[in-house]
Design a protein around this motif. Structure first.
Motif, PDB file in Angstrom:
ATOM      1  N   VAL A  25       0.775  -1.094   0.354  1.00  0.00           N
ATOM      2  CA  VAL A  25       0.164  -0.294   0.389  1.00  0.00           C
ATOM      3  C   VAL A  25       0.773   1.138   0.571  1.00  0.00           C
ATOM      4  CG1 VAL A  25      -0.415   0.066   2.776  1.00  0.00           C
ATOM      5  CG2 VAL A  25      -1.963   0.963   0.922  1.00  0.00           C
ATOM      6  N   ASP A  26       2.093   0.974   1.274  1.00  0.00           N
ATOM      7  CA  ASP A  26       2.531   2.695   0.816  1.00  0.00           C
ATOM      8  C   ASP A  26       3.351   2.611  -0.754  1.00  0.00           C
ATOM      9  OD1 ASP A  26       3.007   2.599   4.141  1.00  0.00           O
ATOM     10  OD2 ASP A  26       3.007   0.608   3.470  1.00  0.00           O
ATOM     11  N   VAL A  27       4.116   1.611  -1.277  1.00  0.00           N
ATOM     12  CA  VAL A  27       4.907   1.836  -2.310  1.00  0.00           C
ATOM     13  C   VAL A  27       3.850   2.357  -3.566  1.00  0.00           C
ATOM     14  CG1 VAL A  27       5.450   0.165  -3.725  1.00  0.00           C
ATOM     15  CG2 VAL A  27       6.427  -0.258  -1.889  1.00  0.00           C
ATOM     16  N   PHE A  28       2.683   1.874  -3.924  1.00  0.00           N
ATOM     17  CA  PHE A  28       1.674   2.140  -4.793  1.00  0.00           C
ATOM     18  C   PHE A  28       0.949   3.955  -4.083  1.00  0.00           C
ATOM     19  CE2 PHE A  28       1.586  -1.925  -5.770  1.00  0.00           C
ATOM     20  CZ  PHE A  28       1.054  -1.075  -7.318  1.00  0.00           C
ATOM     21  N   PHE A  29       0.416   3.997  -2.974  1.00  0.00           N
ATOM     22  CA  PHE A  29       0.445   5.334  -2.807  1.00  0.00           C
ATOM     23  C   PHE A  29       1.965   6.209  -3.322  1.00  0.00           C
ATOM     24  CE2 PHE A  29      -2.124   4.575   1.324  1.00  0.00           C
ATOM     25  CZ  PHE A  29      -3.186   4.372   0.482  1.00  0.00           C
ATOM     26  N   VAL A  30       3.842   5.855  -2.724  1.00  0.00           N
ATOM     27  CA  VAL A  30       4.538   7.164  -3.283  1.00  0.00           C
ATOM     28  C   VAL A  30       4.267   6.468  -4.909  1.00  0.00           C
ATOM     29  CG1 VAL A  30       6.706   6.869  -3.497  1.00  0.00           C
ATOM     30  CG2 VAL A  30       5.619   6.356  -1.607  1.00  0.00           C
ATOM     31  N   ILE A  31       3.959   6.015  -5.324  1.00  0.00           N
ATOM     32  CA  ILE A  31       3.901   5.309  -7.166  1.00  0.00           C
ATOM     33  C   ILE A  31       2.480   6.506  -7.485  1.00  0.00           C
ATOM     34  CG2 ILE A  31       2.907   3.876  -9.004  1.00  0.00           C
ATOM     35  CD1 ILE A  31       4.654   1.778  -7.965  1.00  0.00           C
ATOM     36  N   THR A  63       1.678  14.161  -9.287  1.00  0.00           N
ATOM     37  CA  THR A  63       2.139  15.161  -8.788  1.00  0.00           C
ATOM     38  C   THR A  63       3.005  15.487  -9.530  1.00  0.00           C
ATOM     39  OG1 THR A  63       2.454  14.854  -6.543  1.00  0.00           O
ATOM     40  CG2 THR A  63       3.938  15.987  -7.237  1.00  0.00           C
ATOM     41  N   GLY A  64       4.280  14.911 -10.871  1.00  0.00           N
ATOM     42  CA  GLY A  64       3.959  15.184 -12.462  1.00  0.00           C
ATOM     43  C   GLY A  64       3.380  15.681 -13.291  1.00  0.00           C
ATOM     44  N   LEU A  65       2.160  14.860 -13.422  1.00  0.00           N
ATOM     45  CA  LEU A  65       1.101  15.311 -14.354  1.00  0.00           C
ATOM     46  C   LEU A  65       1.048  16.704 -14.313  1.00  0.00           C
ATOM     47  CD1 LEU A  65      -0.248  14.635 -16.776  1.00  0.00           C
ATOM     48  CD2 LEU A  65      -2.062  13.557 -15.035  1.00  0.00           C
ATOM     49  N   LEU A  66       0.474  16.728 -12.948  1.00  0.00           N
ATOM     50  CA  LEU A  66      -0.189  18.194 -12.700  1.00  0.00           C
ATOM     51  C   LEU A  66       1.010  19.130 -12.748  1.00  0.00           C
ATOM     52  CD1 LEU A  66      -2.600  17.472  -9.813  1.00  0.00           C
ATOM     53  CD2 LEU A  66      -3.802  17.332 -11.918  1.00  0.00           C
ATOM     54  N   TRP A  78     -10.643   0.418   1.172  1.00  0.00           N
ATOM     55  CA  TRP A  78     -10.230   1.475   2.000  1.00  0.00           C
ATOM     56  C   TRP A  78      -8.954   2.137   0.678  1.00  0.00           C
ATOM     57  CZ3 TRP A  78      -6.016   3.165   3.870  1.00  0.00           C
ATOM     58  CH2 TRP A  78      -4.472   2.327   3.523  1.00  0.00           C
ATOM     59  N   SER A  79      -8.195   1.584   0.627  1.00  0.00           N
ATOM     60  CA  SER A  79      -6.924   2.138  -0.116  1.00  0.00           C
ATOM     61  C   SER A  79      -7.944   2.863  -1.115  1.00  0.00           C
ATOM     62  CB  SER A  79      -6.041   0.784  -0.552  1.00  0.00           C
ATOM     63  OG  SER A  79      -6.379   0.257  -1.063  1.00  0.00           O
ATOM     64  N   LEU A  80      -8.429   2.289  -1.542  1.00  0.00           N
ATOM     65  CA  LEU A  80      -9.093   2.599  -3.466  1.00  0.00           C
ATOM     66  C   LEU A  80      -9.572   4.519  -3.097  1.00  0.00           C
ATOM     67  CD1 LEU A  80      -8.959   0.243  -3.957  1.00  0.00           C
ATOM     68  CD2 LEU A  80     -10.860   0.737  -5.636  1.00  0.00           C
ATOM     69  N   GLY A  81     -10.338   4.978  -1.580  1.00  0.00           N
ATOM     70  CA  GLY A  81     -10.881   5.534  -1.185  1.00  0.00           C
ATOM     71  C   GLY A  81     -10.174   6.537  -0.605  1.00  0.00           C
ATOM     72  N   VAL A  82      -9.097   6.306  -0.403  1.00  0.00           N
ATOM     73  CA  VAL A  82      -7.464   7.109  -0.196  1.00  0.00           C
ATOM     74  C   VAL A  82      -7.170   7.280  -1.737  1.00  0.00           C
ATOM     75  CG1 VAL A  82      -5.167   7.333   1.068  1.00  0.00           C
ATOM     76  CG2 VAL A  82      -6.914   5.995   2.182  1.00  0.00           C
ATOM     77  N   GLU A  83      -6.762   6.995  -2.479  1.00  0.00           N
ATOM     78  CA  GLU A  83      -7.046   7.707  -3.594  1.00  0.00           C
ATOM     79  C   GLU A  83      -7.367   8.098  -4.239  1.00  0.00           C
ATOM     80  OE1 GLU A  83      -4.227   6.361  -5.989  1.00  0.00           O
ATOM     81  OE2 GLU A  83      -3.097   4.240  -4.992  1.00  0.00           O
ATOM     82  N   GLU A  84      -8.956   8.399  -4.677  1.00  0.00           N
ATOM     83  CA  GLU A  84     -10.100   9.063  -5.120  1.00  0.00           C
ATOM     84  C   GLU A  84      -9.768  10.083  -3.796  1.00  0.00           C
ATOM     85  OE1 GLU A  84     -11.789   8.687  -7.590  1.00  0.00           O
ATOM     86  OE2 GLU A  84     -10.864   6.307  -7.834  1.00  0.00           O
ATOM     87  N   GLN A  85      -9.937  10.160  -2.477  1.00  0.00           N
ATOM     88  CA  GLN A  85      -9.599  11.408  -1.969  1.00  0.00           C
ATOM     89  C   GLN A  85      -8.733  11.885  -2.354  1.00  0.00           C
ATOM     90  OE1 GLN A  85     -10.505  10.008   1.913  1.00  0.00           O
ATOM     91  NE2 GLN A  85     -11.552   8.653   1.667  1.00  0.00           N
ATOM     92  N   PHE A  86      -7.135  11.377  -2.197  1.00  0.00           N
ATOM     93  CA  PHE A  86      -6.021  11.993  -3.436  1.00  0.00           C
ATOM     94  C   PHE A  86      -6.486  12.722  -4.154  1.00  0.00           C
ATOM     95  CE2 PHE A  86      -2.555  11.408  -5.849  1.00  0.00           C
ATOM     96  CZ  PHE A  86      -1.592  11.937  -5.470  1.00  0.00           C
ATOM     97  N   TYR A  87      -7.456  12.521  -5.389  1.00  0.00           N
ATOM     98  CA  TYR A  87      -7.256  12.460  -6.526  1.00  0.00           C
ATOM     99  C   TYR A  87      -8.361  13.737  -6.845  1.00  0.00           C
ATOM    100  CZ  TYR A  87      -6.211   8.345  -8.770  1.00  0.00           C
ATOM    101  OH  TYR A  87      -5.370   7.107  -8.825  1.00  0.00           O
ATOM    102  N   LEU A 131       2.186  10.288   0.271  1.00  0.00           N
ATOM    103  CA  LEU A 131       1.643  11.242  -1.303  1.00  0.00           C
ATOM    104  C   LEU A 131       2.346  11.829  -1.472  1.00  0.00           C
ATOM    105  CD1 LEU A 131      -2.071   9.928  -0.542  1.00  0.00           C
ATOM    106  CD2 LEU A 131      -0.850   9.197  -2.847  1.00  0.00           C
ATOM    107  N   ALA A 132       2.930  12.501  -0.620  1.00  0.00           N
ATOM    108  CA  ALA A 132       3.582  13.928  -0.906  1.00  0.00           C
ATOM    109  C   ALA A 132       4.790  13.051  -1.147  1.00  0.00           C
ATOM    110  CB  ALA A 132       3.388  14.637   0.792  1.00  0.00           C
ATOM    111  N   ALA A 133       5.466  12.273  -1.237  1.00  0.00           N
ATOM    112  CA  ALA A 133       7.114  11.804  -1.196  1.00  0.00           C
ATOM    113  C   ALA A 133       7.110  11.391  -2.520  1.00  0.00           C
ATOM    114  CB  ALA A 133       7.260  10.589   0.005  1.00  0.00           C
ATOM    115  N   GLY A 134       6.762  11.025  -2.997  1.00  0.00           N
ATOM    116  CA  GLY A 134       6.028  10.467  -4.425  1.00  0.00           C
ATOM    117  C   GLY A 134       5.774  11.686  -4.967  1.00  0.00           C
ATOM    118  N   GLY A 135       5.895  12.959  -4.842  1.00  0.00           N
ATOM    119  CA  GLY A 135       5.455  14.346  -5.534  1.00  0.00           C
ATOM    120  C   GLY A 135       6.709  15.228  -5.547  1.00  0.00           C
ATOM    121  N   LEU A 136       7.427  15.019  -4.065  1.00  0.00           N
ATOM    122  CA  LEU A 136       9.032  15.551  -4.355  1.00  0.00           C
ATOM    123  C   LEU A 136       9.232  14.681  -5.423  1.00  0.00           C
ATOM    124  CD1 LEU A 136       8.318  15.614  -0.851  1.00  0.00           C
ATOM    125  CD2 LEU A 136       7.946  17.768  -1.938  1.00  0.00           C
ATOM    126  N   VAL A 137       9.701  13.397  -5.611  1.00  0.00           N
ATOM    127  CA  VAL A 137      10.810  12.444  -6.632  1.00  0.00           C
ATOM    128  C   VAL A 137      10.316  13.566  -7.510  1.00  0.00           C
ATOM    129  CG1 VAL A 137      11.154  10.972  -7.506  1.00  0.00           C
ATOM    130  CG2 VAL A 137      10.580  11.181  -4.718  1.00  0.00           C
TER     131      VAL A 137
END
Length: 750
Positions: free
Chosen positions: A71-77, A83-86, A173-182, A252-258
């Motif tokens: 779950v953590d790996v996919f949040f980073v991805i 973030t890169g796209l936006l 639950w993790s899809l919920g986190v992702e959708e809220q992130f979007y 998620l922010a960690a992935g964005g920083l990358v």
């Protein structure tokens, strides 16, 4: 919801596809501009690593005890790609095409998740215990609306939540986190761009939205605040820390920083980048193999997979085809990556329903078979649902069409759930009405001899034992069952009535007096929720005998000086120790005439045949540490000047009776365990000896629940237990005359 419960389904909405068509593990690129970022086969292979780890973790494969870190790996991805796209879009056009952005998300994610959700709801109606179906369908509706993560978080902090079987929707639950992130992330990027333009307009300082520095600052702030909140909640309310977006945003922010520092990563020499990539993959694999379901999570432990993903993705920006990137990019890895979203959606409900279908827990071979079955379903879903809708030209060209497709998928999933709630009947007993049990034991007149008190106790036990023996062979659940199967769950709330049983986070203890509150004869009922469950009966007794009844109970706190674990935070229960001292001091001041102690007898052990939550405290029930602690507690309580009565344990019904009965309405004996399984006779003997040696009295109450061979869960027309560990208030009131006789005898004993 203990750690094992929460981690039972942990992977986010995983999706892999050609990155020319993808901006995250589970979505497509908005337009051709995103393709310029380049295809990253190493990321696609990394998805395969994560999904395999989680699937094998759920299957209980030895050596993958920390596979939930996928779950953590996919949040980073997700953070990296989104973030890169936006940022690329806002830095080149000054805006973000929200309709196009959300349309791509809807087109990619919602049809597949809705399809699996609908199938899961139908299977739940057919296979799950009827009493659980409404709860499961509620989970499905929340999942279709992508808010199930907060529903599961609330179940995780529920005192009784650990007894709820794992939901086939829990992985949503993790899809919920992702959708809220979007929903939040584009607003964050757009808000930063507006701020930059505002600075330029009002200060006339040169500032452009093409510089990543302001976005870096914003994401760094988000990461710091989220990580701090995650650490705090992991200690206080781990279910919230585990399931909520605010405590996961730092990943998620960690992935964005990358993504925003990709230019710096690209400057790495290829050999250095390859080494860093191997280190990153090693950290992820280390987390998969060394962490476990008992690890406090996310907390600091989540740094391991997050740092690993950051290093691997960052290094891949410089040398994606070298080092571990070459391994991750091989065809089998990318093939697994392509089905990862659908595989994730299917694997958890298939695993749960397979066990229900065969009627017993699956062995390792059986669990691995479900992995293959769900993988096959994933291939079919990708072939016939995901790809056709994702690449359909009319829908792909239209943001409105994509949004409409997502809305229809969601509406259908919710509609099916609502329809099932309406048409699926609640389970009710269909056997002949049974006679209500009534126990008659007259209070003994003051000054009577001890033999008279003994006779009263024996009379009460004999009446109950006759009814219990008559009910041991009961087949059909009575039509007048009291409480009914659907009302049994509602009895949980009564334990916390007026705050007389303190929760895990409450401090102190209010005045909780009942009966004749002006009386000078005080009886104190103390312990954990097993003490609180006796309160309705003792209130009845206190009113009849003009006692002042004090109930002093705290959830999960047995009062014994053994190292107890707070199961909502999975740490040592320090509050229990403090509360114990406060209660003893209070009893010394109030000088009750009788103290009645009742506690749950499975601390330190596993609760439930499904092994869903634990109290790992370094001891087991009835072991020397427990017995010695009980002896010390009785001595301590006797030091207040009161008589002490210890109530023995209630039998373990081995299941949640209402759930079991809802599946076996015509054979209640199926849910009534053998006495040898339900009662620990040697432990009761040991407690009896220790209590009497310390000056207290011990009441073995097994005969109030068990016949010679079996312990029925229905006696007369009364449901005995409302869950696996607590009696219904109806049965407690029926037993009140017998318990009153026990209290009377304890008060006049020497």
């Amino acid at each position: 919801m203990a750690a094992a419960v929460q981690k039972a389904s942990l992977l986010p909405g995983l999706v892999t596809m050609r990155q020319a068509d993808s901006i995250s593990p589970n979505e497509e690129v908005l337009d051709q501009r995103s393709a310029k970022a380049g295809y990253r086969p190493d990321i696609e292979g990394l998805r395969a690593v994560a999904v395999v780890a989680v699937v094998l973790f759920h299957a209980g494969v030895p050596g993958v005890g920390g596979g939930f870190v996928g779950v953590d790996v996919f949040f980073v991805i997700s953070g990296f790609l989104i973030t890169g796209l936006l940022w690329r879009e806002v830095s080149t056009t000054g805006a973000v095409g929200l309709r196009r952005f959300y349309g791509a998300r809807a087109r990619r994610l919602l049809p597949a998740s809705a399809t699996v959700g609908i199938v899961t709801a139908i299977c739940a109606v057919v296979l799950s215990p009827p009493l659980q179906v409404r709860t499961i369908i509620g989970d499905g509706i929340a999942s279709a609306l992508y808010v199930s993560n907060y529903r599961f978080a609330m179940q995780g902090v529920d005192y009784f939540g650990g007894q709820i079987p794992p939901s086939p929707y829990q992985h949503y639950w993790s899809l919920g986190v992702e959708e809220q992130f979007y929903l939040i992330w584009p607003a964050l990027i757009i808000g930063t761009a507006w701020f930059i333009r505002g600075v330029r307009r009002f200060t006339k300082v040169r500032a452009t939205t093409s510089s990543p520095r302001p976005y870096l600052m914003v994401l760094a702030l988000v990461a710091v605040l989220s990580f701090a909140l995650s650490l705090l909640d992991t200690y206080l309310v781990p279910a919230v820390a585990f399931f909520s977006l605010p405590t996961r945003a730092w990943q998620l922010a960690a992935g964005g920083l990358v993504a925003l520092t990709a230019g710096l990563w690209r400057r790495l020499p290829p050999r250095v980048a390859a080494i860093i990539g191997w280190v990153g993959l090693g950290l992820i694999l280390l987390a998969c193999t060394q962490l476990s379901a008992t690890t406090p999570y996310p907390g600091t432990a989540a740094l391991l997979p997050v740092l690993g993903a950051v290093l691997l993705i960052g290094a891949g920006s410089a040398a994606p085809a070298q080092g571990c990137g070459r391994v991750l990019a091989v065809s089998p890895m990318r093939a697994i990556g392509r089905i990862s979203y659908s595989w994730y959606l299917w694997h958890w409900p298939v695993l749960l329903f397979a066990a229900l279908l065969v009627g017993h827990p699956l062995g390792l071979i059986g669990r691995l078979a479900t992995v293959l079955v769900s993988g096959g379903l994933a291939v079919l879903t990708l072939r016939f649902i995901e790809n056709p809708l994702r690449f359909a030209a009319p829908i792909r060209r239209s943001a409105i069409g994509s949004l409409a497709l997502g809305a229809v998928a969601t509406a259908v999933a919710v509609g099916v759930g609502v329809a099932l709630l309406i048409v699926v009947p609640s389970p009710v007993g269909r056997g002949p009405a049974a006679a209500a049990l009534k126990i008659t034991v007259e209070p003994v007149a003051s000054g009577a001899a001890m033999d008279t008190y003994e006779a009263a106790v024996q009379l009460g036990f004999a009446q109950v034992q006759t009814a219990v023996a008559a009910s041991a062979g009961l087949k059909a659940v009575p039509s007048n069952l009291d409480p009914s199967l659907t009302r049994a769950e509602g009895e949980q709330k009564a334990l916390f009535l007026n705050g007389c049983m303190r929760t895990f986070i409450e401090v102190g203890h209010p005045e909780c007096a009942a009966g004749d509150t002006a009386s000078t004869s005080t009886v104190a009922l103390i312990g954990d929720s097993n003490a609180a469950m006796w309160n309705p009966g003792f209130q009845q007794i206190a009113t009849e005998r003009h006692w002042r009844l004090e109930m002093l109970a705290r959830a999960g706190c047995p009062l014994l000086d053994v190292p107890t674990i707070n199961f909502t935070s999975h740490r040592e229960y320090f509050e229990c120790n403090d509360w114990r001292d406060q209660i003893v001091a209070r009893l010394r001041t109030e000088h009750p005439k009788l103290i009645v102690l009742s506690v749950w007898r499975r601390y330190g052990g596993v609760l439930g045949s499904d092994d869903r939550y634990r109290f790992p405290a370094g001891f087991t029930p009835y072991d020397p540490a427990w017995i010695d602690s009980m002896a010390r507690l009785v001595q301590l309580l006797r030091g207040t000047g009161a008589k002490v009565l210890v109530l023995g344990p209630i039998p373990d019904p081995q299941s949640v009776p209402s759930d079991c009965l809802s599946r076996h309405l015509d054979d209640a004996t199926f849910c009534s365990p053998p006495r040898s399984m339900a009662v620990k006779e040697p432990g009761i003997v040991a407690e009896t000896v220790a209590t009497k040696a310390s000056g207290g009295q011990y009441a073995n109450i097994t005969e109030l629940f068990c016949a010679a061979e079996r312990c029925p869960v229905i006696v007369g027309n009364s449901l005995v237990y409302f869950d696996r560990n607590h009696l219904t208030s109806e049965y407690v009131r029926i037993l009140a005359p017998v318990v009153g006789a026990l209290a009377d005898r304890a008060l006049i004993s020497g």
